[in-house]
Scaffold this motif. Sequence first.
Motif, PDB file in Angstrom:
ATOM      1  N   LYS A  38      27.344 -30.492 -17.156  1.00  0.00           N
ATOM      2  CA  LYS A  38      26.358 -31.317 -17.862  1.00  0.00           C
ATOM      3  C   LYS A  38      26.339 -30.912 -19.333  1.00  0.00           C
ATOM      4  CE  LYS A  38      23.376 -31.852 -13.819  1.00  0.00           C
ATOM      5  NZ  LYS A  38      24.180 -32.869 -13.257  1.00  0.00           N
ATOM      6  N   PRO A  39      25.849 -31.782 -20.215  1.00  0.00           N
ATOM      7  CA  PRO A  39      25.837 -31.478 -21.649  1.00  0.00           C
ATOM      8  C   PRO A  39      25.144 -30.162 -21.996  1.00  0.00           C
ATOM      9  CG  PRO A  39      25.380 -33.788 -21.312  1.00  0.00           C
ATOM     10  CD  PRO A  39      25.417 -33.153 -19.947  1.00  0.00           C
ATOM     11  N   ALA A  40      24.069 -29.843 -21.316  1.00  0.00           N
ATOM     12  CA  ALA A  40      23.377 -28.583 -21.601  1.00  0.00           C
ATOM     13  C   ALA A  40      24.270 -27.376 -21.294  1.00  0.00           C
ATOM     14  CB  ALA A  40      22.086 -28.493 -20.796  1.00  0.00           C
ATOM     15  N   LEU A  41      25.087 -27.494 -20.263  1.00  0.00           N
ATOM     16  CA  LEU A  41      25.991 -26.401 -19.913  1.00  0.00           C
ATOM     17  C   LEU A  41      27.107 -26.244 -20.936  1.00  0.00           C
ATOM     18  CD1 LEU A  41      26.245 -26.789 -16.032  1.00  0.00           C
ATOM     19  CD2 LEU A  41      24.853 -25.179 -17.363  1.00  0.00           C
ATOM     20  N   ILE A  42      27.537 -27.355 -21.518  1.00  0.00           N
ATOM     21  CA  ILE A  42      28.543 -27.286 -22.578  1.00  0.00           C
ATOM     22  C   ILE A  42      27.954 -26.555 -23.784  1.00  0.00           C
ATOM     23  CG2 ILE A  42      29.963 -28.634 -24.183  1.00  0.00           C
ATOM     24  CD1 ILE A  42      30.144 -30.748 -21.925  1.00  0.00           C
ATOM     25  N   GLY A  43      26.702 -26.846 -24.088  1.00  0.00           N
ATOM     26  CA  GLY A  43      26.011 -26.130 -25.159  1.00  0.00           C
ATOM     27  C   GLY A  43      25.881 -24.649 -24.855  1.00  0.00           C
ATOM     28  N   LEU A  44      25.580 -24.334 -23.610  1.00  0.00           N
ATOM     29  CA  LEU A  44      25.489 -22.928 -23.188  1.00  0.00           C
ATOM     30  C   LEU A  44      26.842 -22.237 -23.336  1.00  0.00           C
ATOM     31  CD1 LEU A  44      23.833 -20.628 -21.799  1.00  0.00           C
ATOM     32  CD2 LEU A  44      24.715 -21.535 -19.624  1.00  0.00           C
ATOM     33  N   TYR A  45      27.892 -22.898 -22.877  1.00  0.00           N
ATOM     34  CA  TYR A  45      29.247 -22.343 -22.991  1.00  0.00           C
ATOM     35  C   TYR A  45      29.591 -22.080 -24.459  1.00  0.00           C
ATOM     36  CZ  TYR A  45      34.294 -22.061 -23.172  1.00  0.00           C
ATOM     37  OH  TYR A  45      35.573 -21.649 -23.445  1.00  0.00           O
ATOM     38  N   THR A  46      29.353 -23.061 -25.303  1.00  0.00           N
ATOM     39  CA  THR A  46      29.681 -22.942 -26.724  1.00  0.00           C
ATOM     40  C   THR A  46      28.886 -21.824 -27.383  1.00  0.00           C
ATOM     41  OG1 THR A  46      30.169 -25.306 -26.777  1.00  0.00           O
ATOM     42  CG2 THR A  46      29.840 -24.217 -28.895  1.00  0.00           C
ATOM     43  N   THR A  47      27.613 -21.724 -27.059  1.00  0.00           N
ATOM     44  CA  THR A  47      26.761 -20.691 -27.642  1.00  0.00           C
ATOM     45  C   THR A  47      27.217 -19.294 -27.218  1.00  0.00           C
ATOM     46  OG1 THR A  47      24.892 -22.217 -27.672  1.00  0.00           O
ATOM     47  CG2 THR A  47      24.386 -19.868 -27.840  1.00  0.00           C
ATOM     48  N   ILE A  48      27.436 -19.116 -25.935  1.00  0.00           N
ATOM     49  CA  ILE A  48      27.858 -17.805 -25.439  1.00  0.00           C
ATOM     50  C   ILE A  48      29.209 -17.421 -26.016  1.00  0.00           C
ATOM     51  CG2 ILE A  48      28.655 -16.584 -23.355  1.00  0.00           C
ATOM     52  CD1 ILE A  48      26.298 -17.907 -21.889  1.00  0.00           C
ATOM     53  N   THR A  49      30.138 -18.355 -26.041  1.00  0.00           N
ATOM     54  CA  THR A  49      31.466 -18.061 -26.579  1.00  0.00           C
ATOM     55  C   THR A  49      31.398 -17.709 -28.059  1.00  0.00           C
ATOM     56  OG1 THR A  49      32.398 -19.617 -24.976  1.00  0.00           O
ATOM     57  CG2 THR A  49      33.829 -18.928 -26.743  1.00  0.00           C
ATOM     58  N   ALA A  50      30.604 -18.455 -28.816  1.00  0.00           N
ATOM     59  CA  ALA A  50      30.489 -18.185 -30.261  1.00  0.00           C
ATOM     60  C   ALA A  50      29.852 -16.821 -30.520  1.00  0.00           C
ATOM     61  CB  ALA A  50      29.682 -19.288 -30.932  1.00  0.00           C
ATOM     62  N   LEU A  51      28.765 -16.521 -29.816  1.00  0.00           N
ATOM     63  CA  LEU A  51      28.099 -15.234 -30.016  1.00  0.00           C
ATOM     64  C   LEU A  51      29.000 -14.061 -29.614  1.00  0.00           C
ATOM     65  CD1 LEU A  51      24.478 -16.041 -28.765  1.00  0.00           C
ATOM     66  CD2 LEU A  51      25.243 -15.668 -31.130  1.00  0.00           C
ATOM     67  N   MET A  52      29.684 -14.204 -28.507  1.00  0.00           N
ATOM     68  CA  MET A  52      30.587 -13.143 -28.063  1.00  0.00           C
ATOM     69  C   MET A  52      31.764 -12.978 -29.023  1.00  0.00           C
ATOM     70  SD  MET A  52      29.333 -11.603 -25.504  1.00  0.00           S
ATOM     71  CE  MET A  52      30.751 -10.693 -24.934  1.00  0.00           C
ATOM     72  N   THR A  53      32.236 -14.081 -29.589  1.00  0.00           N
ATOM     73  CA  THR A  53      33.335 -14.006 -30.552  1.00  0.00           C
ATOM     74  C   THR A  53      32.921 -13.232 -31.790  1.00  0.00           C
ATOM     75  OG1 THR A  53      34.304 -16.072 -29.745  1.00  0.00           O
ATOM     76  CG2 THR A  53      34.912 -15.378 -31.979  1.00  0.00           C
ATOM     77  N   VAL A  54      31.711 -13.463 -32.267  1.00  0.00           N
ATOM     78  CA  VAL A  54      31.213 -12.721 -33.428  1.00  0.00           C
ATOM     79  C   VAL A  54      31.132 -11.232 -33.104  1.00  0.00           C
ATOM     80  CG1 VAL A  54      29.200 -12.363 -34.913  1.00  0.00           C
ATOM     81  CG2 VAL A  54      29.990 -14.678 -34.438  1.00  0.00           C
TER      82      VAL A  54
END
Length: 158
Positions: A38-54
């Motif tokens: 679902k769209p909210a899960l895509i947002g969750l994926y993107t947020t977690i990936t971005a934060l972990m990348t930093v």
Amino acid sequence: MFKSQTSSLFITNGLTALAFAFILPIMSLFLVTELHAKPALIGLYTTITALMTVLVSQKLTGLIDKGISSKVLFVISLCGIAAASIGFSFAVEFWHALVIGGLLMPIASSSVPLILTIIRNYADSTGKNSAKLNSQMRSSVSLLWIFGPHSRSFLLQD
């Protein structure tokens, strides 16, 4: 033509960019069509990936500052790209993609800054203009992202 160190770095930089051009642009499409996220899960994926990348990028640059070879870290990040690609090919549930995206993609995403660090160090050690060489390498990354495999994949769809 490809016998110089600059050419080798240019090819390595290009292949690294091409690896991401295969993965990143279609990730949300993969999450929706294959994993039915679902769209909210895509947002969750993107947020977690971005934060972990930093966080991972900060840790890796700290390791370089402590004397760990940037080449060794670059090879580790390339292994991260391969492992993430293989992991995504076997992912059948959203949480699989979330684990891969949170653990492997941050390591993989560090490959581009690491290769640019290697290029800058090479330019500095050989007396070449590091700003010019770095901008050429960044331009090649941009060019590959514009004309990379993802642009053709949308043309091939019915």
